[in-house]
Motif scaffolding. Structure first.
Motif, PDB file in Angstrom:
ATOM      1  N   ALA A 117       0.807  -1.215   0.000  1.00  6.59           N
ATOM      2  CA  ALA A 117       0.000   0.000   0.000  1.00  6.59           C
ATOM      3  C   ALA A 117       0.841   1.267   0.000  1.00  6.59           C
ATOM      4  O   ALA A 117       0.304   2.373  -0.152  1.00  6.59           O
ATOM      5  N   GLN A 118       2.152   1.147   0.178  1.00  7.04           N
ATOM      6  CA  GLN A 118       3.028   2.315   0.237  1.00  7.04           C
ATOM      7  C   GLN A 118       3.584   2.642  -1.145  1.00  7.04           C
ATOM      8  O   GLN A 118       4.020   1.752  -1.876  1.00  7.04           O
ATOM      9  N   VAL A 119       3.559   3.916  -1.486  1.00 11.59           N
ATOM     10  CA  VAL A 119       4.003   4.358  -2.813  1.00 11.59           C
ATOM     11  C   VAL A 119       5.429   3.919  -3.114  1.00 11.59           C
ATOM     12  O   VAL A 119       5.738   3.476  -4.230  1.00 11.59           O
ATOM     13  N   GLU A 120       6.317   4.005  -2.123  1.00  9.73           N
ATOM     14  CA  GLU A 120       7.725   3.677  -2.355  1.00  9.73           C
ATOM     15  C   GLU A 120       7.974   2.185  -2.505  1.00  9.73           C
ATOM     16  O   GLU A 120       9.040   1.765  -2.967  1.00  9.73           O
ATOM     17  N   GLY A 121       7.014   1.363  -2.083  1.00  5.82           N
ATOM     18  CA  GLY A 121       7.242  -0.069  -2.133  1.00  5.82           C
ATOM     19  C   GLY A 121       8.298  -0.492  -1.127  1.00  5.82           C
ATOM     20  O   GLY A 121       8.426   0.106  -0.056  1.00  5.82           O
ATOM     21  N   TYR A 138       6.558  -5.126  -9.611  1.00  2.00           N
ATOM     22  CA  TYR A 138       5.340  -4.551  -9.028  1.00  2.00           C
ATOM     23  C   TYR A 138       4.202  -4.680 -10.027  1.00  2.00           C
ATOM     24  O   TYR A 138       4.393  -4.512 -11.236  1.00  2.00           O
ATOM     25  N   GLN A 140       0.147  -3.372 -10.563  1.00  2.00           N
ATOM     26  CA  GLN A 140      -0.900  -2.481 -10.088  1.00  2.00           C
ATOM     27  C   GLN A 140      -2.181  -3.250  -9.765  1.00  2.00           C
ATOM     28  O   GLN A 140      -2.529  -4.230 -10.447  1.00  2.00           O
ATOM     29  N   TYR A 141      -2.874  -2.779  -8.769  1.00  6.13           N
ATOM     30  CA  TYR A 141      -4.114  -3.433  -8.337  1.00  6.13           C
ATOM     31  C   TYR A 141      -5.220  -3.238  -9.368  1.00  6.13           C
ATOM     32  O   TYR A 141      -5.439  -2.129  -9.850  1.00  6.13           O
ATOM     33  N   ARG A 167       0.370  -4.515  -5.746  1.00  2.11           N
ATOM     34  CA  ARG A 167      -0.038  -3.271  -5.107  1.00  2.11           C
ATOM     35  C   ARG A 167      -1.405  -3.396  -4.430  1.00  2.11           C
ATOM     36  O   ARG A 167      -2.348  -3.955  -5.018  1.00  2.11           O
ATOM     37  N   ASN A 168      -1.497  -2.886  -3.197  1.00  5.34           N
ATOM     38  CA  ASN A 168      -2.743  -2.886  -2.425  1.00  5.34           C
ATOM     39  C   ASN A 168      -3.312  -4.294  -2.223  1.00  5.34           C
ATOM     40  O   ASN A 168      -4.504  -4.456  -1.977  1.00  5.34           O
TER      41      ASN A 168
END
Length: 249
Positions: A117-121, A138, A140-141, A167-168
């Motif tokens: 959930a964090q932008v930076e991963g 990565y 995307q959800y 992601r998410n």
């Protein structure tokens, strides 16, 4: 089940059942959700997955379900055995596109979801995280993974890597065998846990130099890591050795 499958498949079933129980032992489960799969030896188009609804702590070799890349049940002990549709979508994509990854693990841990959930991963702030420096994908959800069309995008985003943050959503890791996949998810999970705790400390983070990050990542790519993965897997199996008769049944 043991009487109707070959010796290689039965051993694969025992290993996968043990993996499910170890994922539970290390508290990487999410009730009956998430999934672990293993390609059936000698059958490139078939893989084993859990029967949906069985707790990971109770997984047995005989209750695993064999399915093909289209999600069709090829063999199951219980008539009408169901598998998680999202599990089929995610794992069938990876198994079909990456013949080098016989085992694939997907988790929804608190730490894994937090980093997803964090932008930076994943940040390069620990030795565990540096294992994945330059080697982490990565995706995307897109919602619950029920759409067959998402498989192409999963494969595209994973590329040549063995680990990916959804992601998410959660974490995904694969390996040439159960031992290597287990090592990947264990290190990725621990790296996520450490990052969550480091960020919770509220103090400035120390990031190694780019040179050190790349050097450490290369060290982890050494051929000796496969031997270490096998040793780690055997050590982990000792933790559930008293359950072998049950999970290998």
């Amino acid at each position: 089940m043991r009487e109707r499958v070959g010796g290689a498949e039965w051993e694969a079933r025992c290993q996968l059942a043990a993996l499910y129980r170890l994922i539970a032992y290390y508290r990487m489960t999410d009730l009956i959700d998430t999934h672990l799969t293993l390609r059936v030896p000698g059958e490139p188009d078939h893989f084993l997955i859990n029967r949906y609804g069985v707790p990971f702590e109770r997984m047995r070799a005989s209750t695993l379900v064999k399915i093909d890349h289209e999600g069709r049940v090829v063999d199951a002990l219980e008539p009408g055995a169901k598998v998680n549709v999202a599990g089929f979508v995610i794992h069938s994509a990876i198994h079909a596109a990456r013949p080098d990854l016989d085992c694939v693990i997907h988790t929804h841990t608190a730490a894994g979801m937090a980093i997803a959930a964090q932008v930076e991963g994943l940040l390069p702030i620990t030795q565990h995280a540096l294992k994945f420096y330059g080697h982490l994908a990565y995706h995307q959800y897109e919602g619950i993974a029920l759409d067959i069309a998402e498989r192409a995008r999963l494969v595209r985003d994973l590329g040549s890597h063995n680990a990916m943050i959804l992601r998410n959503h959660g974490l995904l890791a694969g390996g040439a065998d159960v031992a290597c996949a287990f090592m990947e998810i264990y290190f990725l999970e621990r790296a996520c846990q450490a990052q969550v705790q480091a960020l919770a400390g509220g103090r400035p983070l120390n990031l190694p130099s780019e040179e050190v990050c790349r050097h450490t990542a290369e060290q982890f790519q050494d051929e000796g890591e496969q031997e270490i993965a096998q040793l780690a897997w055997q050590a982990a199996l000792e933790l559930i050795n008293d359950q072998r008769e049950d999970y290998c049944s």
